[in-house]
Design a protein around this motif. Structure first.
Motif, PDB file in Angstrom:
ATOM      1  N   LEU A  77       0.826  -1.212   0.000  1.00 56.83           N
ATOM      2  CA  LEU A  77       0.000   0.000   0.000  1.00 56.83           C
ATOM      3  C   LEU A  77       0.862   1.265   0.000  1.00 56.83           C
ATOM      4  O   LEU A  77       0.590   2.188  -0.783  1.00 56.83           O
ATOM      5  CB  LEU A  77      -0.966  -0.022   1.188  1.00 56.83           C
ATOM      6  CG  LEU A  77      -1.989   1.107   1.236  1.00 56.83           C
ATOM      7  CD1 LEU A  77      -2.880   1.107  -0.009  1.00 56.83           C
ATOM      8  CD2 LEU A  77      -2.837   0.989   2.496  1.00 56.83           C
ATOM      9  N   THR A 115      -6.056   3.806  -3.641  1.00 58.63           N
ATOM     10  CA  THR A 115      -5.247   3.414  -2.472  1.00 58.63           C
ATOM     11  C   THR A 115      -6.101   3.271  -1.223  1.00 58.63           C
ATOM     12  O   THR A 115      -5.874   2.387  -0.410  1.00 58.63           O
ATOM     13  CB  THR A 115      -4.102   4.414  -2.193  1.00 58.63           C
ATOM     14  OG1 THR A 115      -4.642   5.720  -2.058  1.00 58.63           O
ATOM     15  CG2 THR A 115      -3.048   4.381  -3.272  1.00 58.63           C
ATOM     16  N   SER A 116      -7.082   4.153  -1.048  1.00 59.41           N
ATOM     17  CA  SER A 116      -7.986   4.079   0.106  1.00 59.41           C
ATOM     18  C   SER A 116      -9.343   4.643  -0.299  1.00 59.41           C
ATOM     19  O   SER A 116      -9.580   5.849  -0.186  1.00 59.41           O
ATOM     20  CB  SER A 116      -7.421   4.868   1.289  1.00 59.41           C
ATOM     21  OG  SER A 116      -8.331   4.824   2.360  1.00 59.41           O
ATOM     22  N   ILE A 119     -11.057   7.172   2.055  1.00 52.73           N
ATOM     23  CA  ILE A 119     -10.491   8.529   2.027  1.00 52.73           C
ATOM     24  C   ILE A 119     -10.883   9.231   0.730  1.00 52.73           C
ATOM     25  O   ILE A 119     -11.299  10.386   0.733  1.00 52.73           O
ATOM     26  CB  ILE A 119      -8.953   8.504   2.189  1.00 52.73           C
ATOM     27  CG1 ILE A 119      -8.583   7.919   3.550  1.00 52.73           C
ATOM     28  CG2 ILE A 119      -8.363   9.903   2.028  1.00 52.73           C
ATOM     29  CD1 ILE A 119      -7.105   7.629   3.717  1.00 52.73           C
ATOM     30  N   THR A 152      -6.736   9.957   6.971  1.00 46.32           N
ATOM     31  CA  THR A 152      -5.598   9.085   6.668  1.00 46.32           C
ATOM     32  C   THR A 152      -5.035   8.373   7.894  1.00 46.32           C
ATOM     33  O   THR A 152      -4.854   7.149   7.861  1.00 46.32           O
ATOM     34  CB  THR A 152      -4.505   9.854   5.901  1.00 46.32           C
ATOM     35  OG1 THR A 152      -5.072  10.370   4.694  1.00 46.32           O
ATOM     36  CG2 THR A 152      -3.339   8.933   5.549  1.00 46.32           C
ATOM     37  N   VAL A 155      -7.750   5.695   8.889  1.00 49.89           N
ATOM     38  CA  VAL A 155      -8.137   4.652   7.936  1.00 49.89           C
ATOM     39  C   VAL A 155      -6.946   3.963   7.265  1.00 49.89           C
ATOM     40  O   VAL A 155      -6.985   2.766   6.996  1.00 49.89           O
ATOM     41  CB  VAL A 155      -9.070   5.251   6.854  1.00 49.89           C
ATOM     42  CG1 VAL A 155      -9.433   4.237   5.803  1.00 49.89           C
ATOM     43  CG2 VAL A 155     -10.315   5.825   7.485  1.00 49.89           C
ATOM     44  N   ALA A 156      -5.884   4.715   6.981  1.00 56.73           N
ATOM     45  CA  ALA A 156      -4.771   4.163   6.182  1.00 56.73           C
ATOM     46  C   ALA A 156      -3.431   4.736   6.641  1.00 56.73           C
ATOM     47  O   ALA A 156      -2.729   5.389   5.879  1.00 56.73           O
ATOM     48  CB  ALA A 156      -5.003   4.449   4.707  1.00 56.73           C
TER      49      ALA A 156
END
Length: 189
Positions: A77, A115-116, A119, A152, A155-156
């Motif tokens: 990721l 990627t997310s 988001i 961010t 979540v990631a």
């Protein structure tokens, strides 16, 4: 492969759909009209809805395609986020157009969607609601950045550094808009 895709991503990001579409359609260079930004919002101002939508799709795909390729190659990721960031840097500082590019919002949205998705959808939703209410594209982009920075780490977290760089670069590209917002001179639609 990572470095090759990173370089490919930059060169793909450097393709300015606004400039190319204007040339093909016989329109003036978007860097000379309106906000002088080669992006979808300025295309809406100077060339109409149809060409703005084409520009938006092209700019979104610049952020989406490299990250999809990175996913297909089983990159991590964070690697996917760095590759997406490379496309955004290409959009901001395109090698084909003397490093004078757009503001990166649509390309960043494309990168974040892959990627997310949480988001990406969050940022796009905030952009859309803010634009609907205020009719100010730059304010919409800045609030979308704010939401991106909040979401961010929740979540990631693994992509926090590239997303932070993305947000700083886009904020830098909006510095004049920020000044105009503060002084009450920013353009409305």
């Amino acid at each position: 492969m990572f470095w090759l895709l990173l370089i490919f991503s930059y060169f793909l990001g450097s393709v300015s759909f606004a400039i190319i579409i204007c040339k093909i359609m016989g329109k003036k260079d978007p860097r000379l009209l309106g906000s002088k930004n080669p992006g979808a919002t300025n295309m809406l101002r100077i060339a109409g809805t149809r060409l703005a939508i084409l520009t938006l799709i092209g700019d979104l795909l610049k952020g989406i395609l490299p990250v999809i390729i990175a996913k297909a190659l089983d990159f991590t990721l964070p690697q996917q986020a760095w590759i997406g960031l490379s496309a955004i840097i290409g959009h901001l500082y395109p090698i084909y157009f003397k490093f004078k590019g757009g503001k990166g919002v649509a390309t960043a949205a494309g990168m974040l969607l892959v990627t997310s998705p949480i988001i990406g959808i969050g940022a796009i939703t905030v952009w859309g609601i803010t634009f609907y209410v205020s009719r100010i594209s730059s304010l919409s982009a800045l609030l979308a950045l704010f939401v991106t920075l909040i979401l961010t780490p929740i979540v990631a977290m693994p992509i926090l550094i590239p997303v932070l760089i993305l947000c700083l670069l886009i904020l830098w590209r909006h510095r004049r808009n920020l000044h105009d917002l503060i002084t009450g001179h920013e353009h409305h639609f």
